[in-house]
Design an enzyme around this catalytic site. Structure first.
Site, PDB file in Angstrom:
ATOM      1  CB  CYS A 170      52.579  55.303  50.097  1.00 22.55           C
ATOM      2  SG  CYS A 170      50.814  55.824  49.240  1.00 22.55           S
ATOM      3  CD  GLU A 219      53.304  59.538  45.758  1.00 19.72           C
ATOM      4  OE1 GLU A 219      53.463  58.393  46.293  1.00 19.72           O
ATOM      5  OE2 GLU A 219      53.872  60.385  45.989  1.00 19.72           O
TER       6      GLU A 219
END
EC number: 2.1.1.192
Length: 359
Positions: free
Chosen positions: A340, A91
């Site tokens: 996250c 990511e």
């Protein structure tokens, strides 16, 4: 699997080209094509001979990442899910700030630090990213800006994505040198922040690098008992070792350290704990800063919840009364998979379900 040419610093690219019979200026031309014109293939380098383009193609790829998913928030935050050459997922997040455009990069596939509140550690570390794979994240976000043709650029970088940066120290340092190079992206060192969970020996190494990059430490607890229970890393590097390394860093660099502190309801957010935090940072108060972070809930860690606003403000007030420089972090991307590791985890789950459904 060919490495990305983004893995080379400018000096390394010059050395590589000269070893193959090229003049130094040829490497400079290639560097300009990569970081100023930002081409995505060697064939676009029109002043490089076809023979040398062939050598480049045999030796390197340019951008090794494939875009899988993009989520855009109402506040302009963009979350990217990229696929690596081996099929693994990472990511990257673009955050639009009043001072510029900040990108949060990932440094590892998974994480072994084992913080009990974090989505990143739901999948254990599978491998380190090489420096080219880290740099490629910045390059793809910059390509997004270039395609919009509005003169935007990545101005700030935070190394706070999936993984522990100092557990991938060599590749992270190479990445920092590439993006900071004045002849390339020229992202200022003071606009770059590296965050660590507290690998004390690597903080000392970082202090000795002589770079002007900012350091942030994920603290999240004001005493060893609590920190060891929510952050396994504290068992190896308790607060005494951690703060000794931080004091060394400050003495060596004369630079401020930021402490990240996620606010977990009735876990680390009491008035007593605020006072403990103020006392803990007392000796380095002039060169430290506390960032209070609202928690993004993670379904797999449902034992934790976000501290109510009134508890956050009460905690903040205690710190301020003790002379602590602190702020409550502005949130970004609250309407997308903001925490996250969340987007990666969800996508991997969907991929597994698709495979199961086809059997």
């Amino acid at each position: 699997m060919k490495p990305s040419i983004y893995s080379l610093t400018r000096d390394e690219l010059i050395e590589w080209a000269v070893e193959r019979g090229q003049k130094q200026f040829r490497a400079t031309q290639i560097w300009d094509w990569l970081y100023k014109k930002r081409v995505q293939s060697f064939e676009e380098m029109t002043n490089i001979s076809k023979d040398f383009v062939s050598i480049l193609n045999d030796s390197f790829c340019v951008n090794p990442l494939k875009q899988r998913v993009v989520q855009e928030s109402a506040d302009g935050t963009v979350k990217y899910l990229f696929e690596l050459p081996d099929g693994m997922l990472i990511e990257t997040v673009l955050m639009r700030q009043h001072y510029g455009h900040s990108v949060c990069v990932t440094t590892q596939v998974g994480c072994n630090i084992g913080c009990t509140f974090c989505a990143s550690g739901l999948i254990k570390k599978q491998r380190d990213l090489n420096s080219g794979e880290i740099t490629a994240q910045i390059m793809l976000v910059q390509k997004y800006f270039d395609d919009r043709k509005q003169g935007e650029r990545v101005s700030h970088v935070v190394v706070m994505g999936i993984g522990e940066p100092f557990d991938n120290y060599k590749n992270v340092m190479c990445f920092l040198r590439v993006i900071n190079d004045d002849n390339g992206l020229a992202i200022g060192a003071r606009h770059i922040t590296v965050s660590t969970s507290g690998l004390a020996h690597k903080i000392r190494d970082f202090a000795n690098e002589g770079v002007q990059v900012n350091l942030a430490v994920s603290l999240h607890a004001p005493n060893n008992d609590l920190r060891s229970s929510i952050m396994r890393v504290n068992r190896s590097f308790p607060l005494e070792k951690l703060f000794s390394a931080i004091e060394y860093y400050i003495e060596k660099t004369n630079r401020r350290v930021t402490f990240e502190y996620i606010m977990l309801n009735e876990v680390n957010d009491s008035i007593k704990q605020a006072q403990e935090l103020a006392d803990l940072t007392k000796t380095i108060r002039k060169l430290s800063y506390v960032n209070l972070i609202p928690y993004n809930p993670v379904s797999e860690h449902d034992q934790y919840s976000r501290s109510p606003k009134e508890r956050v403000l009460a905690f903040y007030d205690v710190l301020k009364k003790n002379g602590v420089n602190c702020v409550v972090r502005q949130e970004h991307g609250t309407d997308i998979d903001a925490a996250c590791g969340q987007l990666r985890s969800k996508t991997m789950k969907k991929d597994r379900e698709k495979v199961t459904a086809t059997k």
